[in-house]
Structure formats: structure tokens, C-alpha cells
Design a protein around this motif. Structure first.
Motif, PDB file in Angstrom:
ATOM      1  N   ALA A 247     -21.135   4.247  24.860  1.00 57.79           N
ATOM      2  CA  ALA A 247     -20.541   2.656  25.086  1.00 57.79           C
ATOM      3  C   ALA A 247     -19.723   2.553  23.558  1.00 57.79           C
ATOM      4  O   ALA A 247     -19.997   1.896  23.567  1.00 57.79           O
ATOM      5  N   ARG A 248     -18.779   3.287  23.834  1.00 61.06           N
ATOM      6  CA  ARG A 248     -17.465   3.217  22.745  1.00 61.06           C
ATOM      7  C   ARG A 248     -16.113   3.682  23.430  1.00 61.06           C
ATOM      8  O   ARG A 248     -15.682   4.572  23.889  1.00 61.06           O
ATOM      9  N   ALA A 249     -15.461   3.417  22.578  1.00 67.61           N
ATOM     10  CA  ALA A 249     -13.762   3.876  23.467  1.00 67.61           C
ATOM     11  C   ALA A 249     -14.529   5.686  22.849  1.00 67.61           C
ATOM     12  O   ALA A 249     -14.450   5.743  22.115  1.00 67.61           O
ATOM     13  N   ARG A 250     -13.575   5.953  23.668  1.00 69.04           N
ATOM     14  CA  ARG A 250     -12.591   7.844  23.138  1.00 69.04           C
ATOM     15  C   ARG A 250     -11.569   8.161  22.184  1.00 69.04           C
ATOM     16  O   ARG A 250     -10.624   7.243  22.026  1.00 69.04           O
ATOM     17  N   GLN A 251     -12.400   8.865  21.241  1.00 68.44           N
ATOM     18  CA  GLN A 251     -11.785   8.804  20.299  1.00 68.44           C
ATOM     19  C   GLN A 251     -10.167   9.949  20.717  1.00 68.44           C
ATOM     20  O   GLN A 251     -10.352  10.530  21.200  1.00 68.44           O
ATOM     21  N   THR A 252      -9.145   9.223  19.979  1.00 68.00           N
ATOM     22  CA  THR A 252      -7.975   9.926  19.755  1.00 68.00           C
ATOM     23  C   THR A 252      -7.474  10.468  18.962  1.00 68.00           C
ATOM     24  O   THR A 252      -7.322   9.305  17.713  1.00 68.00           O
ATOM     25  N   ASN A 253      -7.842  11.453  18.415  1.00 63.41           N
ATOM     26  CA  ASN A 253      -6.507  11.858  17.185  1.00 63.41           C
ATOM     27  C   ASN A 253      -5.358  12.550  17.321  1.00 63.41           C
ATOM     28  O   ASN A 253      -4.662  12.858  17.997  1.00 63.41           O
ATOM     29  N   LYS A 254      -4.258  11.403  16.862  1.00 59.22           N
ATOM     30  CA  LYS A 254      -2.859  11.306  17.266  1.00 59.22           C
ATOM     31  C   LYS A 254      -2.146  12.967  15.326  1.00 59.22           C
ATOM     32  O   LYS A 254      -2.303  12.093  14.030  1.00 59.22           O
ATOM     33  N   GLU A 255      -1.644  13.726  16.202  1.00 52.92           N
ATOM     34  CA  GLU A 255      -1.590  14.721  14.869  1.00 52.92           C
ATOM     35  C   GLU A 255      -0.149  14.253  14.311  1.00 52.92           C
ATOM     36  O   GLU A 255       0.570  13.115  14.760  1.00 52.92           O
ATOM     37  N   ASN A 256      -0.153  14.354  12.885  1.00 58.71           N
ATOM     38  CA  ASN A 256       1.272  14.207  11.795  1.00 58.71           C
ATOM     39  C   ASN A 256       1.679  12.403  11.858  1.00 58.71           C
ATOM     40  O   ASN A 256       2.482  11.765  11.648  1.00 58.71           O
ATOM     41  N   TYR A 257       0.725  11.495  12.331  1.00 60.12           N
ATOM     42  CA  TYR A 257       0.990  10.349  12.814  1.00 60.12           C
ATOM     43  C   TYR A 257       1.381   9.565  11.332  1.00 60.12           C
ATOM     44  O   TYR A 257       1.948   9.432  11.471  1.00 60.12           O
ATOM     45  N   ILE A 258       0.994  10.377   9.888  1.00 59.32           N
ATOM     46  CA  ILE A 258       1.188   9.364   8.616  1.00 59.32           C
ATOM     47  C   ILE A 258       2.729  10.401   8.724  1.00 59.32           C
ATOM     48  O   ILE A 258       3.344   9.578   7.967  1.00 59.32           O
ATOM     49  N   SER A 259       2.443  11.416   8.296  1.00 57.91           N
ATOM     50  CA  SER A 259       4.737  11.712   7.894  1.00 57.91           C
ATOM     51  C   SER A 259       5.145  11.635   8.847  1.00 57.91           C
ATOM     52  O   SER A 259       6.567  10.926   8.434  1.00 57.91           O
ATOM     53  N   GLN A 260       5.159  10.995  10.202  1.00 57.70           N
ATOM     54  CA  GLN A 260       5.607  10.862  11.115  1.00 57.70           C
ATOM     55  C   GLN A 260       6.378   8.889  10.667  1.00 57.70           C
ATOM     56  O   GLN A 260       7.330   8.398  11.069  1.00 57.70           O
ATOM     57  N   ILE A 261       5.282   8.102  11.085  1.00 59.31           N
ATOM     58  CA  ILE A 261       5.610   6.580   9.776  1.00 59.31           C
ATOM     59  C   ILE A 261       5.878   6.765   8.657  1.00 59.31           C
ATOM     60  O   ILE A 261       7.154   5.985   8.109  1.00 59.31           O
ATOM     61  N   GLN A 262       5.740   7.833   7.556  1.00 58.59           N
ATOM     62  CA  GLN A 262       6.952   7.407   6.787  1.00 58.59           C
ATOM     63  C   GLN A 262       8.431   7.826   6.827  1.00 58.59           C
ATOM     64  O   GLN A 262       8.639   7.620   5.654  1.00 58.59           O
ATOM     65  N   GLU A 263       8.554   8.976   7.462  1.00 59.62           N
ATOM     66  CA  GLU A 263       9.963   9.465   7.637  1.00 59.62           C
ATOM     67  C   GLU A 263      10.650   8.667   8.043  1.00 59.62           C
ATOM     68  O   GLU A 263      11.268   7.824   7.708  1.00 59.62           O
ATOM     69  N   LYS A 264       9.664   6.932   8.867  1.00 56.23           N
ATOM     70  CA  LYS A 264      11.053   5.852   9.724  1.00 56.23           C
ATOM     71  C   LYS A 264      10.950   5.386   8.321  1.00 56.23           C
ATOM     72  O   LYS A 264      11.725   4.573   8.966  1.00 56.23           O
ATOM     73  N   GLN A 265       9.205   4.771   7.973  1.00 55.08           N
ATOM     74  CA  GLN A 265      10.144   4.002   6.878  1.00 55.08           C
ATOM     75  C   GLN A 265      10.940   4.516   5.622  1.00 55.08           C
ATOM     76  O   GLN A 265      11.577   3.718   5.437  1.00 55.08           O
ATOM     77  N   ASN A 266      11.272   5.978   5.717  1.00 55.95           N
ATOM     78  CA  ASN A 266      12.401   6.013   4.447  1.00 55.95           C
ATOM     79  C   ASN A 266      13.754   6.167   5.212  1.00 55.95           C
ATOM     80  O   ASN A 266      14.660   5.981   4.387  1.00 55.95           O
ATOM     81  N   ASN A 267      13.874   6.499   6.244  1.00 55.36           N
ATOM     82  CA  ASN A 267      15.001   6.807   7.186  1.00 55.36           C
ATOM     83  C   ASN A 267      15.681   4.980   7.367  1.00 55.36           C
ATOM     84  O   ASN A 267      16.861   4.414   7.283  1.00 55.36           O
ATOM     85  N   HIS A 268      14.322   4.162   7.612  1.00 57.21           N
ATOM     86  CA  HIS A 268      15.248   2.369   7.258  1.00 57.21           C
ATOM     87  C   HIS A 268      15.405   2.172   6.229  1.00 57.21           C
ATOM     88  O   HIS A 268      16.579   1.198   6.102  1.00 57.21           O
ATOM     89  N   GLY A 269      14.909   3.012   5.131  1.00 57.05           N
ATOM     90  CA  GLY A 269      15.124   2.132   3.735  1.00 57.05           C
ATOM     91  C   GLY A 269      16.470   2.669   3.098  1.00 57.05           C
ATOM     92  O   GLY A 269      17.258   2.286   2.700  1.00 57.05           O
ATOM     93  N   ARG A 270      17.113   3.711   4.121  1.00 58.50           N
ATOM     94  CA  ARG A 270      18.233   4.056   4.066  1.00 58.50           C
ATOM     95  C   ARG A 270      19.471   3.663   4.377  1.00 58.50           C
ATOM     96  O   ARG A 270      20.355   3.219   3.985  1.00 58.50           O
ATOM     97  N   LYS A 271      18.805   3.692   6.042  1.00 60.78           N
ATOM     98  CA  LYS A 271      19.940   2.310   6.706  1.00 60.78           C
ATOM     99  C   LYS A 271      20.325   0.760   6.034  1.00 60.78           C
ATOM    100  O   LYS A 271      21.758   0.457   5.733  1.00 60.78           O
ATOM    101  N   GLU A 272      19.920   0.207   5.103  1.00 62.71           N
ATOM    102  CA  GLU A 272      19.393  -0.605   3.672  1.00 62.71           C
ATOM    103  C   GLU A 272      20.895  -0.440   3.083  1.00 62.71           C
ATOM    104  O   GLU A 272      21.317  -1.530   2.697  1.00 62.71           O
TER     105      GLU A 272
END
Length: 464
Positions: free
Chosen positions: A439-464
Motif C-alpha cells: 500500500a504505497r505509490a508505485r516506484q518510477t525511475n526517470k532516467e538521466n533526470y539529474i543531467s537534464q536538470i543540470q543542462e537546463k540550469q546551465n542554459n538558463h545561466g548563459r541566457k542571463e
């Protein structure tokens, strides 16, 4: 054997205690001091016990119960006046009456028996219980004739310098021929500074009537200590504690450090049990044989089976079976029943619950309002969710069930026999026997999630 009666003097206010609690109800090793006195009198087979009550009368009656008689001394006009209140119950009877103060909790039945025997052997009308005091200041002195008979009893304030050198003191406990006692009390007057009727005046009256006045000297001054303030209360507590601990050790209990062990007067302990320092055993607790209790453990009004270990824990108003292990740092709250070969480990709380033989809750769990079957394993962090904010509800876990770590069992709910509850589950519906419940939420694994987040953060930084 002569018929025996007893009068317990328990009417005084005890102002020197500076307490809202009536003096004779102050506990010594967990039992009111007047209860100690009555319990010891009961052992000398007194046919009738009359307790003279005054201040706190209803509380004293509630404490001592209905097996003894009570008389009320409405005004405290002295010890003689107090005993006179028992005339209606005792005055016409033949026999021996022992008079004991309710604030002398250390007196024993053995001393009372010796006093009564000496009284009857001497065919005396009055027999005083006396003792040898290292510092007799404040006590009445017992003066004897050359043949050892009692000459008189003189109060400290009335004694001359020579009389004050006498170390034999009047303890305030007496034996009387019952009819002689009540006849003499009618002749006691209150022509004294306090304007009171003193029981010791009976001694002089009986002596002047050419009757025998005897004295029995107890070898134990400690038994005669009366409690009038908190200092004396502390002293008798110390003596009583040492006496209780010594008796248990003589009966086959090992107490590692008696100075750091507190055992109540009514506690029972089996042979070869070991009591470690910092342990408090109180109330009507019964500890079995070959147990290890402590260190730093409190057992209150509970029954503990044989070969059980309890350390750094509290067990209150509960039963624990044989070969069980409790603690460290467990709390067994009232109305719990733990079977044999139970394991309740560190930081586990059990309240108003049953645990069958062989069940375990090894750490970090709460078991409240539950019925746990045999051979159940409650994993770390298991919780019976018993309270909805208004009412408590029952959780049932049947034999052989396995409850995974960090599981919440939301009562009312039943986990069936040999069922499994997966770790991290919140169970709100019954679990059938032999089933696995998740009786718990089904586990979901999102592959490469951390690298995708880091890339978004880097792109945001370059625009500024």
C-alpha cells in the motif's frame, strides 16, 4: 493463648511535616507508614484492630480498608484521650491490648510478639516497650529499681539532671491488660501544661494500685523511630530500604549495588535474579527467577516471568512472560500482556496491547490498542494508528504475520495469519491470511533526470 487486641494511634495532624498529605499516609518504601504498622500487627494475630483517626480520617480509612475498626478522635486531647475513644469497641473485653503509634513504620511483628510474650510471662498489667538511645534527648526516661522492675517513667522536660543521664527511653508502644487499661484511663487527668490526657499516666496509676508494671527492652532502637518531620521520614526510608534489600539478598537475590537499588515493601523476587544499579521495583510487582533487571529500570505493579531480561526500560501495570527481552529504552505502558520469548527492543512503546509468544518488535515502533499473535515480526518503525482524534480502535495482527519496516496499520484493521505487509505501506483495509499487501505509490525511475536538470540550469545561466 490470651485474646489479643490492638489500638493504632493515627489521629494527630503532623504539622511539622508541613504537608497537605496527612502524616501517617506519607509513604515509606512505597507504602503509607500507618499501613506498615497495621500489616505488622496483623502478623501477631490480633483479634481486633481499632485505629484512632482524626485529621484526614476518610483518607486513612480509604487506605487501610474495611478489615479493621475505626474510632474518631474529634479533638486531639492527648494519647490517653485517643485510646479512650476505643472504649466502646474494647472496654468490656478480656485480653491483652497492644497500643502502637501509626507513625512508627519500622516496628516489626517480631518485636511486638516479644513484647506481648514478656507482658504475659510477667503477668503484668502494663508493659512498656523501651530501647537504648545514644541520644535520648526529648524522650521519656524509664527509671528502674535495683531489681530491674520499673520505678517510673519521667518525661525529658520533667527529668532532673541525674535522670537525664539515663539512656533507656519509653518508645510509646505499650501492652496492657485490656480491662485494667480502660479502668485506669477514667482516672487520668489533664492537670499539665498542655491540658491533655497522657497515656503514660496509666503507668503511675497501675503502679499505685500495687499492680505489676514491666518493661521489655528491644535491642533495635531503629524500630522505635517515630516520624514527625521530613528529616525523620528520610531516615526511616533509608533504614527500611536497607532492610528490604537485605531480606531479598538473604533469600537468594543478587543486588549489585544496594545503595542504588529501590525495592518496595510488597515486591516479590525469585531466586537467582540479578538486580543492577539504578533499578526501582515498586507496588505489588512480582519478579520471577533467574531474571536480570536493570540497570536504570523501573517496574511498577507488574509481573515478570522467569529468565527475563529488562534493561534501561519502564514496565508499568503489565505482565511479561518467561525468557523475554525488554529494552534497552523500551516503555511498556499499563494493561499490556507480553507472552513468552518476546523481544521488545530499543525505543519501542507498547500500550494496552497483547503480544503472543515469540513475537518481536525490535526497534522504533508503537504498539497501542493491539492484539499481536504468536511469532509476529514487527519491523522497524511499525505503527498501529489507533487514535482518530476522538476514539481508540483495535489493530489485530494474527500468528506468523510479517510487518515490514515503516508500516502504518490504521485501525480498526486486521492482518491475517502468515500475511506479509510490504515495507513503507499504510494499511487501511484488512489483509487476508497468506497475502502480500503493498500500500504505497508505485516506484518510477526517470532516467538521466539529474543531467537534464543540470543542462537546463546551465542554459538558463548563459541566457542571463
Amino acid at each position: 493463648m490470651t485474646t489479643r487486641y490492638a489500638v493504632v494511634l493515627a489521629a494527630g495532624q503532623g504539622t511539622r511535616m508541613k504537608s497537605r498529605l496527612y502524616k501517617v499516609l506519607h509513604p515509606v518504601c512505597g507504602k503509607p507508614m500507618v499501613q506498615h504498622v497495621v500489616d505488622q500487627i496483623t502478623r501477631v494475630n490480633a483479634d481486633k484492630i481499632v485505629t484512632v483517626i482524626g485529621h484526614g480520617a476518610e483518607d486513612v480509612k480509604s487506605t487501610l480498608g474495611q478489615k479493621i475498626d475505626y474510632v474518631l478522635q474529634e479533638e486531639q486531647l492527648g494519647t490517653g484521650h485517643a485510646v479512650m475513644q476505643a472504649e466502646e469497641q474494647l472496654g468490656r473485653l478480656e485480653g491483652t491490648t497492644i497500643v502502637v503509634c501509626g507513625d512508627t513504620p519500622l516496628i516489626t511483628s517480631e518485636t511486638m510478639e516479644a513484647l506481648i510474650k514478656h507482658h504475659e510471662d510477667e503477668n503484668a498489667k502494663v508493659t512498656l516497650l523501651t530501647a537504648h538511645a545514644q541520644d535520648p534527648a526529648g524522650y521519656g526516661r524509664v527509671l528502674r529499681n535495683e531489681d530491674g522492675t520499673v520505678s517510673k517513667v519521667v518525661e525529658h522536660k520533667d527529668a532532673n539532671d541525674e535522670e537525664r543521664l539515663v539512656n533507656e527511653i519509653n518508645t510509646g508502644t505499650y501492652c496492657f491488660d485490656n480491662k485494667t487499661l480502660f479502668k485506669a484511663l477514667k482516672r487520668v487527668n489533664n492537670n499539665n501544661v498542655q491540658g491533655e490526657y497522657y497515656l503514660p499516666d496509666v503507668i503511675e496509676i497501675v503502679k499505685n494500685d500495687s499492680e505489676t508494671v514491666a518493661a521489655y527492652r528491644t535491642p533495635s532502637f531503629e524500630e522505635t523511630i517515630g516520624v514527625n518531620d521530613r528529616v525523620a521520614l528520610s531516615e526511616v526510608e533509608r533504614i527500611m530500604k536497607a532492610r528490604i534489600n537485605a531480606n531479598h539478598m538473604k533469600n537468594g537475590v543478587t543486588i549489585i549495588d544496594p545503595m542504588q537499588t529501590y525495592i518496595g515493601a510488597d515486591v516479590q523476587i525469585g531466586q537467582d535474579t540479578v538486580i543492577k544499579p539504578g533499578t526501582l521495583l515498586t507496588g505489588t510487582s512480582v519478579i520471577g527467577e533467574d531474571c536480570v533487571i536493570g540497570p536504570n529500570t523501573e517496574v511498577i505493579d507488574s509481573t515478570i516471568g522467569n529468565h527475563t531480561s529488562i534493561r534501561q526500560s519502564i514496565v508499568s501495570e503489565s505482565d511479561v512472560g518467561n525468557q523475554s527481552v525488554i529494552g534497552p529504552f523500551a516503555h511498556i505502558r499499563p494493561h499490556s500482556q507480553l507472552g513468552n520469548e518476546i523481544k521488545v527492543g530499543n525505543f519501542v512503546e507498547v500500550k494496552k496491547s497483547k503480544m503472543g509468544d515469540g513475537s518481536k518488535a525490535s526497534h522504533l515502533s508503537y504498539i497501542g490498542d493491539a492484539e499481536i499473535g504468536k511469532d509476529v515480526n514487527l519491523g522497524c518503525g511499525s505503527i498501529t494508528v489507533n487514535y482518530d482524534g476522538k476514539n481508540k480502535h483495535l489493530t489485530k495482527v494474527e500468528d506468523g504475520a510479517f510487518i515490514g519496516c515503516n508500516s502504518n496499520l490504521v485501525a480498526p484493521v486486521t492482518v491475517g495469519k502468515n500475511a506479509y505487509v510490504a515495507a513503507g505501506s499504510t494499511i487501511t483495509d484488512n489483509v487476508p491470511g497468506e497475502a502480500l499487501s503493498i500500500a504505497r505509490a508505485r516506484q518510477t525511475n526517470k532516467e538521466n533526470y539529474i543531467s537534464q536538470i543540470q543542462e537546463k540550469q546551465n542554459n538558463h545561466g548563459r541566457k542571463e
